[in-house]
Motif scaffolding. Structure first.
Motif, PDB file in Angstrom:
ATOM      1  N   VAL A   4     -55.646  73.565 -59.350  1.00 22.87           N
ATOM      2  CA  VAL A   4     -55.086  74.009 -60.864  1.00 22.87           C
ATOM      3  C   VAL A   4     -53.727  74.643 -60.465  1.00 22.87           C
ATOM      4  O   VAL A   4     -52.624  74.359 -61.170  1.00 22.87           O
ATOM      5  N   PHE A   5     -53.817  75.894 -59.720  1.00 15.56           N
ATOM      6  CA  PHE A   5     -52.594  76.292 -59.105  1.00 15.56           C
ATOM      7  C   PHE A   5     -52.215  76.310 -57.717  1.00 15.56           C
ATOM      8  O   PHE A   5     -52.778  77.451 -57.066  1.00 15.56           O
ATOM      9  N   PRO A   6     -52.046  75.312 -57.390  1.00 17.54           N
ATOM     10  CA  PRO A   6     -51.718  75.268 -55.605  1.00 17.54           C
ATOM     11  C   PRO A   6     -50.717  76.190 -55.357  1.00 17.54           C
ATOM     12  O   PRO A   6     -49.658  76.533 -56.159  1.00 17.54           O
ATOM     13  N   THR A   7     -50.811  76.546 -53.947  1.00 15.56           N
ATOM     14  CA  THR A   7     -50.038  77.334 -53.323  1.00 15.56           C
ATOM     15  C   THR A   7     -49.878  77.031 -51.857  1.00 15.56           C
ATOM     16  O   THR A   7     -48.874  77.693 -51.291  1.00 15.56           O
ATOM     17  N   LYS A   8     -50.174  76.217 -51.528  1.00 20.59           N
ATOM     18  CA  LYS A   8     -49.909  75.574 -50.243  1.00 20.59           C
ATOM     19  C   LYS A   8     -49.010  74.366 -50.255  1.00 20.59           C
ATOM     20  O   LYS A   8     -48.954  73.547 -51.255  1.00 20.59           O
ATOM     21  N   SER A   9     -48.348  74.077 -49.276  1.00 22.67           N
ATOM     22  CA  SER A   9     -47.160  73.263 -49.094  1.00 22.67           C
ATOM     23  C   SER A   9     -47.757  71.841 -49.193  1.00 22.67           C
ATOM     24  O   SER A   9     -48.873  71.612 -48.393  1.00 22.67           O
ATOM     25  N   GLY A  10     -47.160  70.975 -49.930  1.00 26.60           N
ATOM     26  CA  GLY A  10     -47.555  69.575 -50.057  1.00 26.60           C
ATOM     27  C   GLY A  10     -48.598  69.367 -51.212  1.00 26.60           C
ATOM     28  O   GLY A  10     -48.936  68.325 -51.629  1.00 26.60           O
ATOM     29  N   HIS A  11     -48.958  70.580 -51.742  1.00 27.40           N
ATOM     30  CA  HIS A  11     -50.210  70.535 -52.948  1.00 27.40           C
ATOM     31  C   HIS A  11     -49.114  70.613 -54.126  1.00 27.40           C
ATOM     32  O   HIS A  11     -48.419  71.401 -54.631  1.00 27.40           O
ATOM     33  N   ASP A  12     -49.289  69.638 -55.198  1.00 24.08           N
ATOM     34  CA  ASP A  12     -48.526  69.667 -56.485  1.00 24.08           C
ATOM     35  C   ASP A  12     -49.331  69.896 -57.500  1.00 24.08           C
ATOM     36  O   ASP A  12     -50.733  69.912 -57.531  1.00 24.08           O
ATOM     37  N   PHE A  13     -48.764  70.439 -58.378  1.00 27.07           N
ATOM     38  CA  PHE A  13     -49.448  70.769 -59.753  1.00 27.07           C
ATOM     39  C   PHE A  13     -49.870  69.374 -60.382  1.00 27.07           C
ATOM     40  O   PHE A  13     -49.426  68.421 -60.616  1.00 27.07           O
ATOM     41  N   PRO A  14     -51.260  69.483 -60.971  1.00 23.32           N
ATOM     42  CA  PRO A  14     -51.937  68.425 -61.525  1.00 23.32           C
ATOM     43  C   PRO A  14     -51.034  68.031 -62.884  1.00 23.32           C
ATOM     44  O   PRO A  14     -50.418  68.855 -63.731  1.00 23.32           O
ATOM     45  N   GLN A  15     -51.257  66.591 -63.295  1.00 22.64           N
ATOM     46  CA  GLN A  15     -50.880  66.175 -64.488  1.00 22.64           C
ATOM     47  C   GLN A  15     -51.307  66.940 -65.904  1.00 22.64           C
ATOM     48  O   GLN A  15     -50.499  67.131 -66.484  1.00 22.64           O
ATOM     49  N   THR A  16     -52.513  67.579 -65.705  1.00 26.67           N
ATOM     50  CA  THR A  16     -53.193  68.289 -66.696  1.00 26.67           C
ATOM     51  C   THR A  16     -52.514  69.565 -66.905  1.00 26.67           C
ATOM     52  O   THR A  16     -52.906  70.661 -67.625  1.00 26.67           O
ATOM     53  N   PHE A  17     -51.653  70.054 -65.989  1.00 23.83           N
ATOM     54  CA  PHE A  17     -51.535  71.430 -65.711  1.00 23.83           C
ATOM     55  C   PHE A  17     -50.723  72.086 -67.463  1.00 23.83           C
ATOM     56  O   PHE A  17     -51.234  73.117 -67.743  1.00 23.83           O
ATOM     57  N   PRO A  18     -49.612  71.352 -67.801  1.00 29.16           N
ATOM     58  CA  PRO A  18     -49.283  71.835 -69.050  1.00 29.16           C
ATOM     59  C   PRO A  18     -50.403  72.172 -70.114  1.00 29.16           C
ATOM     60  O   PRO A  18     -50.467  73.158 -70.832  1.00 29.16           O
ATOM     61  N   SER A  19     -51.229  71.092 -70.509  1.00 19.49           N
ATOM     62  CA  SER A  19     -52.554  71.470 -71.286  1.00 19.49           C
ATOM     63  C   SER A  19     -53.277  72.532 -70.837  1.00 19.49           C
ATOM     64  O   SER A  19     -53.623  73.266 -71.800  1.00 19.49           O
ATOM     65  N   THR A  20     -53.579  72.779 -69.691  1.00 18.41           N
ATOM     66  CA  THR A  20     -54.384  73.924 -69.399  1.00 18.41           C
ATOM     67  C   THR A  20     -53.685  75.084 -69.664  1.00 18.41           C
ATOM     68  O   THR A  20     -54.345  76.131 -69.980  1.00 18.41           O
ATOM     69  N   ILE A  21     -52.717  75.232 -69.279  1.00 17.39           N
ATOM     70  CA  ILE A  21     -51.761  76.218 -69.612  1.00 17.39           C
ATOM     71  C   ILE A  21     -51.783  76.468 -70.870  1.00 17.39           C
ATOM     72  O   ILE A  21     -51.766  77.875 -71.410  1.00 17.39           O
ATOM     73  N   LYS A  22     -51.580  75.615 -71.816  1.00 18.55           N
ATOM     74  CA  LYS A  22     -51.483  75.970 -73.212  1.00 18.55           C
ATOM     75  C   LYS A  22     -52.957  76.396 -73.678  1.00 18.55           C
ATOM     76  O   LYS A  22     -52.889  77.441 -74.707  1.00 18.55           O
ATOM     77  N   HIS A  23     -53.935  75.878 -73.104  1.00 17.25           N
ATOM     78  CA  HIS A  23     -55.414  76.493 -73.626  1.00 17.25           C
ATOM     79  C   HIS A  23     -55.447  78.088 -72.914  1.00 17.25           C
ATOM     80  O   HIS A  23     -55.957  79.023 -73.790  1.00 17.25           O
ATOM     81  N   VAL A  24     -54.806  78.313 -72.007  1.00 13.45           N
ATOM     82  CA  VAL A  24     -54.703  79.624 -71.139  1.00 13.45           C
ATOM     83  C   VAL A  24     -54.092  80.657 -72.444  1.00 13.45           C
ATOM     84  O   VAL A  24     -54.681  81.613 -72.581  1.00 13.45           O
TER      85      VAL A  24
END
Length: 249
Positions: free
Chosen positions: A154-174
């Motif tokens: 959900v919150f990637p911190t490592k090189s080569g790992h991208d944010f998921p397509q669901t990230f905006p929706s998840t953040i709105k719930h947060v």
């Protein structure tokens, strides 16, 4: 800027650096009491909340319009910018709640109240709406958000790992859940914030949170203000800060 329309731009990005704060520094449910009885027409009008009174409503660490500190910096990936700010809002809000948590108990706050006629409910694993005491509700929120922050998917911190397509929706719930924590503190525990002389810090954190949420379409005004028959207390604070030029519509 629309955060929800920009996710495709973040699929190729530089490695994520350490998290830094962009904020100016300084399943057992208890039995609930019956809902409060609405005041009769002859009852005296309730007094104005302290957070709407001068000088507290003006207290802030940052002067001017908060729009200036939420704009996406040049060359910064929007996903990174949203992620680091959400991390920061959660961390600071969690610290504030930790300070006043002794005053937020099952007895003092038997509901997640955020207004005279408004109690938030929690959706349980059976998708049913249940009443929770405020400390239980807030513990659920903070644990849920912390688990998301620790999840590399959900919150990637490592090189080569991208944010998921669901990230905006998840953040709105947060965002919606963190707003509810802010709303409860303002409604039920602002006197404790004043006792600690922390109102400039708390007001600035909340104004920053509101401005950022509106800038990136993470926050609905209906969540801030509530319904006509069950308004959120902080809805009046939103309006007051708009009048003062602190926030934009």
């Amino acid at each position: 800027m629309s955060f929800f329309n920009s996710i495709g731009r973040s699929m190729s990005r530089n490695p994520r650096g350490p998290k830094r704060s962009p904020t100016p520094t300084s399943t057992t449910f208890p039995d609930m009491p019956p809902p409060p009885v609405p005041a009769s027409p002859s009852s005296p009008a309730p007094s104005k909340p302290l957070y709407l009174c001068s000088p507290f409503v003006e207290a802030a660490l940052v002067k001017g319009n908060f729009k200036t500190i939420v704009v996406l910096p040049k060359y910064v990936d929007i996903m990174e910018w949203v992620a680091v700010n959400v991390f920061d809002f959660y961390t600071n809000l969690n610290e504030f709640y930790g300070v006043i948590s002794e005053c937020c108990t099952q007895q003092s706050c038997p509901t997640m109240a955020a207004g005279t006629n408004l109690n938030y409910t929690w959706i349980n694993q059976d998708r049913k709406s249940v009443n929770l005491a405020a400390p239980t509700y807030i513990d659920y929120v903070m644990t849920w958000v912390q688990n998301l922050l620790d999840d590399e998917n959900v919150f990637p911190t490592k090189s080569g790992h991208d944010f998921p397509q669901t990230f905006p929706s998840t953040i709105k719930h947060v965002y919606r859940q963190l707003l509810r924590v802010f709303a409860h503190i303002y409604h039920a525990h602002y006197p404790q914030i004043l006792h600690l002389r922390s109102e400039p810090h708390f007001n600035s954190l909340f104004a920053h949170f509101l401005a950022f949420g509106r800038e990136y379409e993470l926050l609905d005004i209906k969540d801030v203000k509530g319904a006509a028959n069950a308004p959120v207390g902080i809805g009046m604070l939103w309006d007051r800060w708009r009048e003062m030029g602190i926030l934009e519509g």
